[in-house]
Structure formats: structure tokens, C-alpha cells
Design a protein around this motif. Sequence first.
Motif, short mmCIF file in Angstrom:
data_model
loop_
_atom_site.label_atom_id
_atom_site.label_comp_id
_atom_site.label_asym_id
_atom_site.label_seq_id
_atom_site.Cartn_x
_atom_site.Cartn_y
_atom_site.Cartn_z
N ASP A 14 0.83 -1.21 0.00
CA ASP A 14 0.00 0.00 0.00
C ASP A 14 0.86 1.26 0.00
OD1 ASP A 14 -2.25 -1.63 0.06
OD2 ASP A 14 -2.61 -1.31 2.22
N ILE A 15 1.90 1.26 0.81
CA ILE A 15 2.81 2.41 0.87
C ILE A 15 3.49 2.60 -0.48
CG2 ILE A 15 4.92 3.32 1.91
CD1 ILE A 15 4.06 1.83 4.51
N ASN A 16 3.95 1.51 -1.09
CA ASN A 16 4.61 1.62 -2.39
C ASN A 16 3.68 2.20 -3.44
OD1 ASN A 16 7.27 0.94 -1.99
ND2 ASN A 16 6.95 -1.22 -2.32
N LYS A 17 2.42 1.81 -3.43
CA LYS A 17 1.45 2.37 -4.37
C LYS A 17 1.30 3.87 -4.16
CE LYS A 17 -1.15 -1.89 -4.95
NZ LYS A 17 -2.36 -2.61 -4.60
N ALA A 18 1.24 4.29 -2.91
CA ALA A 18 1.13 5.71 -2.60
C ALA A 18 2.37 6.47 -3.09
CB ALA A 18 0.93 5.93 -1.10
N LEU A 19 3.54 5.90 -2.85
CA LEU A 19 4.78 6.53 -3.29
C LEU A 19 4.83 6.64 -4.81
CD1 LEU A 19 7.34 4.84 -0.89
CD2 LEU A 19 6.56 7.21 -0.82
N GLU A 20 4.39 5.61 -5.49
CA GLU A 20 4.39 5.63 -6.96
C GLU A 20 3.47 6.71 -7.51
OE1 GLU A 20 3.52 1.58 -7.98
OE2 GLU A 20 5.58 0.94 -7.53
N ARG A 21 2.46 7.10 -6.73
CA ARG A 21 1.58 8.21 -7.12
C ARG A 21 2.16 9.56 -6.72
NH1 ARG A 21 -2.24 4.79 -4.56
NH2 ARG A 21 -2.32 6.26 -2.83
N GLY A 22 3.35 9.54 -6.12
CA GLY A 22 3.99 10.78 -5.70
C GLY A 22 3.59 11.24 -4.31
N ASP A 23 2.89 10.39 -3.57
CA ASP A 23 2.45 10.72 -2.22
C ASP A 23 3.54 10.32 -1.23
OD1 ASP A 23 1.26 11.01 0.25
OD2 ASP A 23 -0.36 9.57 -0.13
N LEU A 24 4.30 11.30 -0.76
CA LEU A 24 5.41 11.03 0.13
C LEU A 24 5.03 11.10 1.61
CD1 LEU A 24 8.23 12.98 -1.73
CD2 LEU A 24 7.74 10.54 -1.81
N THR A 25 3.75 11.21 1.90
CA THR A 25 3.31 11.35 3.29
C THR A 25 3.54 10.08 4.11
OG1 THR A 25 1.03 10.70 2.79
CG2 THR A 25 1.57 13.06 2.68
N ARG A 26 3.80 8.96 3.45
CA ARG A 26 3.96 7.69 4.17
C ARG A 26 5.41 7.22 4.25
NH1 ARG A 26 -0.77 3.64 2.59
NH2 ARG A 26 -0.13 2.76 4.60
N VAL A 27 6.35 8.12 3.96
CA VAL A 27 7.77 7.75 3.99
C VAL A 27 8.19 7.32 5.39
CG1 VAL A 27 10.11 8.65 3.73
CG2 VAL A 27 8.42 9.11 1.97
N ASN A 28 7.79 8.06 6.41
CA ASN A 28 8.15 7.68 7.79
C ASN A 28 7.59 6.32 8.15
OD1 ASN A 28 9.56 10.03 8.15
ND2 ASN A 28 8.08 10.97 9.51
N HIS A 53 11.84 -10.58 1.61
CA HIS A 53 10.46 -10.87 1.96
C HIS A 53 9.45 -9.93 1.33
CE1 HIS A 53 11.36 -14.03 4.88
NE2 HIS A 53 12.48 -13.37 5.05
N MET A 54 9.83 -8.70 1.04
CA MET A 54 8.90 -7.74 0.45
C MET A 54 9.02 -7.68 -1.07
SD MET A 54 7.19 -6.45 2.93
CE MET A 54 7.15 -5.63 4.50
N LEU A 55 10.24 -7.78 -1.56
CA LEU A 55 10.46 -7.64 -3.00
C LEU A 55 10.69 -8.97 -3.70
CD1 LEU A 55 12.82 -4.53 -2.88
CD2 LEU A 55 10.33 -4.57 -3.15
N GLY A 56 10.89 -10.03 -2.91
CA GLY A 56 11.13 -11.34 -3.51
C GLY A 56 12.47 -11.44 -4.22
N MET A 88 13.82 8.68 -0.97
CA MET A 88 12.43 8.62 -1.43
C MET A 88 12.06 9.84 -2.27
SD MET A 88 11.10 5.72 -0.46
CE MET A 88 12.69 4.97 -0.76
N LYS A 89 12.51 11.02 -1.86
CA LYS A 89 12.24 12.22 -2.66
C LYS A 89 12.92 12.14 -4.02
CE LYS A 89 11.26 15.60 0.92
NZ LYS A 89 11.70 16.86 1.57
N ASP A 90 14.15 11.63 -4.03
CA ASP A 90 14.88 11.49 -5.27
C ASP A 90 14.20 10.47 -6.19
OD1 ASP A 90 17.21 12.10 -6.92
OD2 ASP A 90 17.88 10.06 -6.46
N LYS A 91 13.71 9.40 -5.63
CA LYS A 91 13.11 8.32 -6.42
C LYS A 91 11.69 8.65 -6.87
CE LYS A 91 12.26 3.41 -6.55
NZ LYS A 91 12.56 2.11 -6.01
#
Length: 95
Positions: A14-28, A53-56, A88-91
Motif C-alpha cells: 500500500d505504501i509503495n502504491k502511494a509513493l508511486e503516485r507521488g504521495d510522500l506522506t507515508r515515507v516515515n 520478503h517484500m520484494l522477492g 524517497m524524494k529522489d526516487k
Amino acid sequence: MDNFTPEEIQQFNDINKALERGDLTRVNELFNLIDRNHNGTIESSEIKLMMEHMLGESASDEEVAGIILELDTNKNGVIDINEFIYLMKDKYGSN
């Protein structure tokens, strides 16, 4: 070090999906999820666990050391929250 639970894996996704949308509010939240021993840093063993475990993806100790070397700007051998936020900001950009 404990493996990730199915709930934590879902949270990670879920966090990765948010980050991919440019939502950095879940970085912490992501940092805290990866920081398994809750000492305020991400260590090589935690990176390796997350990758497996997360990325396989399997990663050798040398590959993980290279990741830390690249991200560890203050050269203390671990990734702190500021280094993680910068990554995270850079990516994902800063919206």
C-alpha cells in the motif's frame, strides 16, 4: 530478526502504491516498517530481510553493503531517516 507478517507485506504494498503516485506522506511509515529493531536506523540485515520478503529478491551481503555505501551519506554504516527521506524524494519526486 522477525520476518514480515502478511499484514506488514500488505502495508508495504500500500505504501509503495502511494509513493508511486507521488504521495510522500507515508515515507516515515515505510522507514519504521523496514526498521525491524526500532533503533531509528536501517541496517544491512534489515535491508536484506526487506528485499527477500517484500520484494522477492535475494541479495548477497556484498550487494547490501553496496546499497548502504551508496545511501549512507554520513558514512556511519546505516541509513537514518534523513538519508531515507532523501532517497524517497529522489526516487518518487517531491509533490
